[in-house]
Design an enzyme around this catalytic site. Structure first.
Site, short mmCIF file in Angstrom:
data_model
loop_
_atom_site.label_atom_id
_atom_site.label_comp_id
_atom_site.label_asym_id
_atom_site.label_seq_id
_atom_site.Cartn_x
_atom_site.Cartn_y
_atom_site.Cartn_z
N CYS A 74 5.79 -0.30 7.46
CA CYS A 74 5.29 0.95 6.60
C CYS A 74 6.58 1.35 5.81
CB CYS A 74 4.84 2.07 7.51
SG CYS A 74 4.69 3.53 6.74
N LEU A 75 6.32 1.53 4.76
CA LEU A 75 7.30 2.05 3.67
C LEU A 75 7.95 3.27 4.29
CD1 LEU A 75 5.79 1.44 0.15
CD2 LEU A 75 7.55 0.06 1.26
N GLY A 116 0.78 -1.24 -0.11
CA GLY A 116 0.01 0.10 -0.03
C GLY A 116 0.89 1.08 0.11
N GLN A 175 2.96 9.68 1.67
CA GLN A 175 4.26 9.14 1.68
C GLN A 175 5.10 9.41 0.36
OE1 GLN A 175 2.18 4.91 2.31
NE2 GLN A 175 4.00 4.83 3.32
N HIS A 210 -2.70 7.41 7.00
CA HIS A 210 -1.73 8.18 6.46
C HIS A 210 -2.17 9.59 6.12
CE1 HIS A 210 2.17 6.15 6.34
NE2 HIS A 210 1.47 5.00 5.92
N HIS A 260 -4.56 1.22 7.69
CA HIS A 260 -3.10 1.90 7.85
C HIS A 260 -3.09 3.02 6.66
CE1 HIS A 260 1.19 1.22 8.20
NE2 HIS A 260 0.96 1.85 6.86
N GLU A 261 -3.70 2.66 5.50
CA GLU A 261 -3.41 3.94 4.54
C GLU A 261 -4.26 5.10 4.91
OE1 GLU A 261 -1.21 3.70 2.77
OE2 GLU A 261 -0.67 1.41 2.97
ZN ZN Z 1 2.45 3.16 5.90
#
Ligand code: ZN
Length: 166
Positions: free
Chosen positions: A92-93, A50, A55, A144, A140-141
């Site tokens: 998480c990226l 995701g 991000q 963000h 989660h997304e």
């Molecule tokens: Zn993330």
């Protein structure tokens, strides 16, 4: 050719903004459509499941997901009827190399617009791990888009040699 966008990491203020909704005229613009495809390409290049616009330092309410069932593009997403809390392990990226446990809901209804500006609904209702995993990723997304990182809610944050990333 698509562009791999730079992914910002924890500490970057772009991750802490509350992103504004995407206006309809903007949604249909070539620049916006290109952004979404670049986000998908960036997510795949980073081996993430995701990616949310903050991000890549873009303050817009959009995320892309692919948990192995094909891409999901969600513009101006909202969650309804969240229920049945449990614990998921997340990465998480934007927090490279770490994982930890977060409380999330297993069931929810996602409402969003697609790339054509049409509303759609995703129901995570079945008692199947794949639905629960999707519900986890959606939460989660969505966080963000509100400037929230999973490390704000995490227990047992720890390094991993090969991070699972979202
Ligand atoms: Zn993330």
């Amino acid at each position: 050719m698509r562009t791999v966008l730079p992914i910002v990491v924890d500490g970057d203020p772009a991750l802490r903004l509350v992103a504004p909704p995407v206006e309809r005229d903007e949604l249909l613009s070539p620049a916006f459509q290109a952004l979404v495809y670049d986000m998908l390409h960036t997510m795949r290049s980073a081996h993430g499941v995701g990616l949310a616009a903050p991000q890549v330092a873009v303050a817009k309410r959009i995320f892309v997901l692919d948990i192995g069932r094909g891409p999901l593009i969600a513009i101006n997403p909202t969650i309804e009827d969240a229920a049945d809390e449990t614990t998921f392990t997340e990465g998480c990226l934007s927090v490279p190399g770490m994982v930890g446990e977060v409380n999330r809901f297993k069931r929810l209804v996602l409402r969003a617009l697609n790339l054509k500006g049409k509303p759609f609904v995703v129901r995570c209702a079945a008692q199947r791990p794949i639905d629960e995993y999707l519900a986890d990723a959606i939460q989660h997304e969505l966080d963000h888009l509100d400037g929230i990182l999973y490390i704000d809610k995490v227990r047992n944050l720890r390094p991993v040699p090969q991070p699972a990333a979202a």
